[in-house]
Design an enzyme around this catalytic site. Structure first.
Site, PDB file in Angstrom:
ATOM      1  N   GLU A   1       0.836  -1.200   0.000  1.00 35.12           N
ATOM      2  CA  GLU A   1       0.000   0.000   0.000  1.00 35.12           C
ATOM      3  C   GLU A   1       0.874   1.255   0.000  1.00 35.12           C
ATOM      4  O   GLU A   1       1.444   1.623   1.035  1.00 35.12           O
ATOM      5  CB  GLU A   1      -0.908   0.014   1.238  1.00 35.12           C
TER       6      GLU A   1
ATOM      7  N   LYS B   1      -9.333 -14.873  16.038  1.00 34.15           N
ATOM      8  CA  LYS B   1      -9.351 -14.422  14.634  1.00 34.15           C
ATOM      9  C   LYS B   1     -10.713 -13.923  14.162  1.00 34.15           C
ATOM     10  O   LYS B   1     -10.998 -13.926  12.977  1.00 34.15           O
ATOM     11  CB  LYS B   1      -8.835 -15.554  13.717  1.00 34.15           C
TER      12      LYS B   1
ATOM     13  N   HIS C   1      -2.919  10.189  -2.459  1.00 31.10           N
ATOM     14  CA  HIS C   1      -3.449   9.133  -3.319  1.00 31.10           C
ATOM     15  C   HIS C   1      -3.330   9.518  -4.797  1.00 31.10           C
ATOM     16  O   HIS C   1      -3.094   8.675  -5.642  1.00 31.10           O
ATOM     17  CB  HIS C   1      -4.918   8.840  -2.973  1.00 31.10           C
TER      18      HIS C   1
END
Lengths: 390, 390, 390, 390
Positions: C91, C220, C383
């Protein structure tokens, strides 16, 4: 609502200033050009409720009171007890439905009920210098439990300090004190005790209390904390019903009941992001609470919990309910009022634990009956009948 | 509770079989050796409530009724309206606290309230052959909305079909139908309409309805679905208070109120896993609901919602509440009963929207006042005063 | 996907039967007419991972690894430590953002971090005869803790039994055993120990274990139980930033950061029914977990938690994060693999507590930086820059 | 961590200033006296990832990659497709378990999967003058959807505006824009489009955007909003297994699987206040996401969802999973990297919908196999085997 400012508003008189309920009613009747003759009728005295249950009294609300039962409950020695359940409600079919549940349970071996005292909680929040400081205050509290117990008892001989839970986040230390308030619901006592405890903590540490009630209590709001840790009392009730009783009284089968419980109360509530994995705990809780002088805002917490059903190998139905967060008392609050006292006498409970057992069994009865109706598709039919009346 | 089986239980007589409330009372009085003289006094007639509000009637519960106000509310045209708020409660200090909130709001520019009709919901769940089949039934419903609207209207001219939401999981299709029930709370009407709709769906698709009410409705249980999507009515109320009013009426400062709102109602509720980001919506909702004949189990949904506060740049306090899930009516249910009717007349509301506006403003008042008490540390003091009485 | 059945499928050969990663790759390359030359390159040996980390090995996934820091952290004696944070991510902007946060924190007095060991949990569920039986088994467990501790230690000398929590509902007894697994994440050890404990319980009581892992563990999956009670480690981190650092490094003001934290991470998450009252804990957790060989499914639990910010009276910014549910280890799992070992060496942590301190400080850095970007409206700009590359 | 301040920290050089991954590695190796030879090996080029996937690159993390399958999936025309599932993980037994699930499903009629595009979301929050102003801005947005669609498309031809949801509370208007981002995960595109839309809204109304991302999106945090409304893609998968396959491949019975699903994944998660009503969705999601270049922080959202099981009347097992919140792409992010590209080629998916179908089927396989292990009590045995290796 009134568009033009009423004369009263200009007069700067406060409703508090009126000498009696009658004076307030007469004022309102004149001011609003209405008649309050029914509200005027009540069975308690002004003295009984003033400065205790209400301010600015004008009279009473009358809620229809019905009765369900008898309901067979086994006590902890497996002796059979019987009780009637007083229900104040305006929801048609509710009393009839609970009655049917009582009949099914009493037609079988009776309801088994377990009660666990978790304690009423009050939860101050402190502003700290930071995380380490928060930890330090927490440790101070944890190492001074005997002192805190003493202080608690000084504020009320009916109150016993049980334990403290904590949550630290940033400069905030949330505390959750648990107290055993015996037969009282205990929120008032717990608040007064917490005030005294907080004063001590502020003196002994550098903590500054932001508020006595920081929502880590957490009172009259639905919450996972209360669901998981419990609050007030945890109550479980269960019954095993022969196939014959399911068929004759409830007009359905164990398999259908299991299907509705799993699909509606578990999966349906999952899909809704709910904390109420049941069909209508709140209905039964609300009706008993109203009848017996509980705090009606605590219906919120009474709506939490889980219904389960299993078809046993021998063909019988196992059915249970679990209330993790039941906040009740048999003294204090509205329990001393005349009609509420009479309702408690109908239940013939000797203390808050017996009261909880009766509530648990009543919720079991109401839940069982509605689930059975839903399984058989008779819900709308009942509503239609009622509808015709309206 | 009674250890020995009571004579009655052996007799197999049902409480339903008694001809009147009086007969039931007399039976209970004899059976249980108690006196029910207060419960015997009520202002409605048996005919009024039988087959409509209650079964197995024995009398009435009297809840003390107090009054708060006047409360200044702006209507949508920014005209000033005034209303009184009837409150049935047994919790001391509540009416006084709401009254103080009313005084603060009325001493400022009044409460601004917005109401949005989301609609009452009923949610059947269908058993399908599998996911694709579930999708198909969903599509069938989505493409037959006009037909469903027609069927709805046939069941009641007061009911309007609004929309449907869906959740598919495994072999289960959960549906949530929304209806506008005008001035009625509407749960009964919605159930009857849903029954008719479900019949149609079963005929036209291979779906089998497991139950009319699959908890995707989701009624009388706290849920994120209702919090997020709303149910019944969404109500927002807000007020801007000059610093002077905050000081003189509420005895605190905007900064302290903001601190309590952020720390308690947001962060404290976060740490508790709550759906109630407020201090005591449930108290005010419960008291108005009891006074005006609402279904008390709906207090659960009324406890959801959020309080916010901001200190404005000019030193004033902005304060607001948001109720996403308010389930109420001004006709039907318990609203027609004599004392409840009189309470509604005190409010002088002409329809359910006005009623919601008054409820929203009252919750704003009650919330403001308690937050102020908590900010000033006077909560325990109030409880102590009450405590001395007991 | 392949419409025509591939030759392989007919052959009934299992991928397990192939002797090596190379053989499997070659088979897939031929079967699917693809080239797997990059997956073929890896730095561990087959022997290292076989029967331990993976089955049916074909090679490795390469995730870009970046570095942030140095990050100044105070130890419990307020000595200054420095660490670099290895981050495996795809990312864009994440490493840069965390780096900026590190710069701000290191430009101030450093991060204060607190770690509390709650313990890894494993939670069997037992089918009981009913509620009383469930209570009995619970009591049996509570009165046999020393025996359970012994049994635990027999299964592993690295595992210490801490405590047990319980939830009873109907015929189900849910248990939650807590263990201290020292430097290992401990899920495997806890499972083996629980197996032994369960065997004992089944022998000594009439309970029947339905499954070793009954989701009261709860592993989880996001849950309020873990949020409230904690799981693995609870980690708090905080920093106080001078106004100058906020301005020069973060390009914004304390007031704006407070506004974003309160509006977005508290109120926004409230309106979404979230358990993550933060901006992007999961990003930082995922990148460190991937770099250092943690179980990536535990990113779920690492996303829970709360960010807070306050503008202090002296104009400085107080900023904190809280991770209630951090599941990590510095031995076992994927930590022994070559690139993961090197990443752990970059962090220079000597045990799991130091590792948690570094993770907490890194989350603080990443959270601070993103919140600052959001306050200044530069998120989209970042971005867009990245967008141009694509 | 390093107690003494490292030379580097004094030098005020930033890691950003180094010209290459190699330079950064060499610096760290010298500074920390460590060896980073394994991290140095990677299959992408610096150019490929710089300014796109990562900053401050030093190399790569190698995660073992295994393979499960073939897995039989039916397409929407009920044609049989076959796929292999690449899984990057360090958790022993996971690939073997998923493989067993694939075998069971492929030994039956294959997995049926449905995918629904909900859209990626971005959610700004606006500060308004009050509730009425919030309503007004909401209405402005609702009446300018065509304009918003145009603006969206201008920012990217791959992005389509779908719809907007709203939440108003106090002076805050939370918006949630949904976009179809075709084969990309789309978070970046959505952010850029939202920036443009927000600029327009600010110009046309008096709203002031506090932040582009107000957590009503809600990204990388578990939330009931995403569970209920969906986000990215909703995916359902189901299979019907003959009793023989359940016995021979899964070593258990339909009845036992149903018991574990109902008791563990429904009731156990209910008692834990979870949003994950499954056994281990996160494991499978994490392993596929790591292998194929998804954003690992989105594992959080992939952990939400529900498993169901039913024993059909003919003795077969119906088993299903539902993922309401799957955030994935087949272009963009980390999908272009060499090893990730090869993994996508192994799956042979032609677009994001096919990818989702494969993910759904893989989650079904993994869930089925673990539930079967739990039903048979072989979980600990598997862990013990792994344990011996360590």
């Amino acid at each position: 609502m009134n568009l033009i400012e009423l004369p009263f508003m200009k007069s700067k008189i406060s409703l508090r200033d009126f000498p009696s309920a009658k004076a307030r009613r007469e004022f309102l009747e004149k001011e609003l050009e209405i008649n309050l003759e029914n509200i005027a009728k009540f069975t308690f005295t002004e003295e009984q409720v003033k400065g205790r249950n209400i301010e600015n009294l004008i009279g009473a609300t009358h809620i229809p009171l019905g009765i369900a039962g008898p309901l067979k409950i086994l006590n902890t020695k497996y002796q059979i007890l019987n009780t009637y359940i007083p229900l104040a409600t305006t929801e048609g079919a509710l009393v009839a439905s609970i009655s049917r549940g009582c009949k099914a349970i009493s037609g079988a071996s009776g309801a088994c009920v377990e009660v666990e005292t978790v304690g009423i909680t009050r939860g101050p929040v402190f502003k700290t210098a930071g995380i380490a400081h928060g930890q330090k205050i927490k440790q101070w509290i944890q190492t001074h439990i005997p002192l805190i117990s003493q202080i608690t008892q000084k504020t009320s001989s009916h109150l016993k300090f049980l334990k403290a839970d904590f949550a630290i986040v940033g400069r905030n230390l949330f505390v959750r004190f648990y107290f055993d308030s015996t037969d009282a619901m205990g929120m008032n006592m717990a608040t007064i005790a917490t005030q005294a405890i907080v004063k001590l903590i502020e003196q002994k540490t550098q903590a500054k209390c932001i508020t006595l009630a920081g929502n880590f209590d957490i009172d009259k709001k639905p919450s996972w904390l209360n669901f998981i840790s419990g609050r007030g009392k945890k109550v479980w009730a269960e019954v095993i019903l022969p196939k014959k009783v399911v068929k004759e009284v409830l007009k359905t089968t164990p398999a259908k009941i299991v299907e509705v419980v799993n699909t509606k109360t578990h999966l349906g509530s999952i899909m809704s992001g709910s904390l109420g994995f049941n069909s209508h705990f709140a209905n039964i809780i609300a009706a008993i609470f109203a009848a017996t002088g509980q705090d009606l805002a605590h219906v919120v917490e009474g709506s939490l919990g889980v219904t389960t059903a299993e078809a046993l190998e021998n063909g019988e139905l196992y059915f249970s309910i679990y209330l993790p967060d039941l906040i009740v008392g048999t003294v204090g609050g509205g329990t001393h009022l005349p009609t509420q006292q009479e309702a408690l006498k109908i239940m013939a409970v000797s203390d808050v634990l017996e009261y909880c057992r009766a509530v648990g069994a009543a919720v079991l009865a109401g839940e069982l009956s509605l689930i059975a109706s839903l399984a058989e598709g008779t819900l709308a039919k009942a509503h239609q009948k009622l509808g015709r009346k309206k």
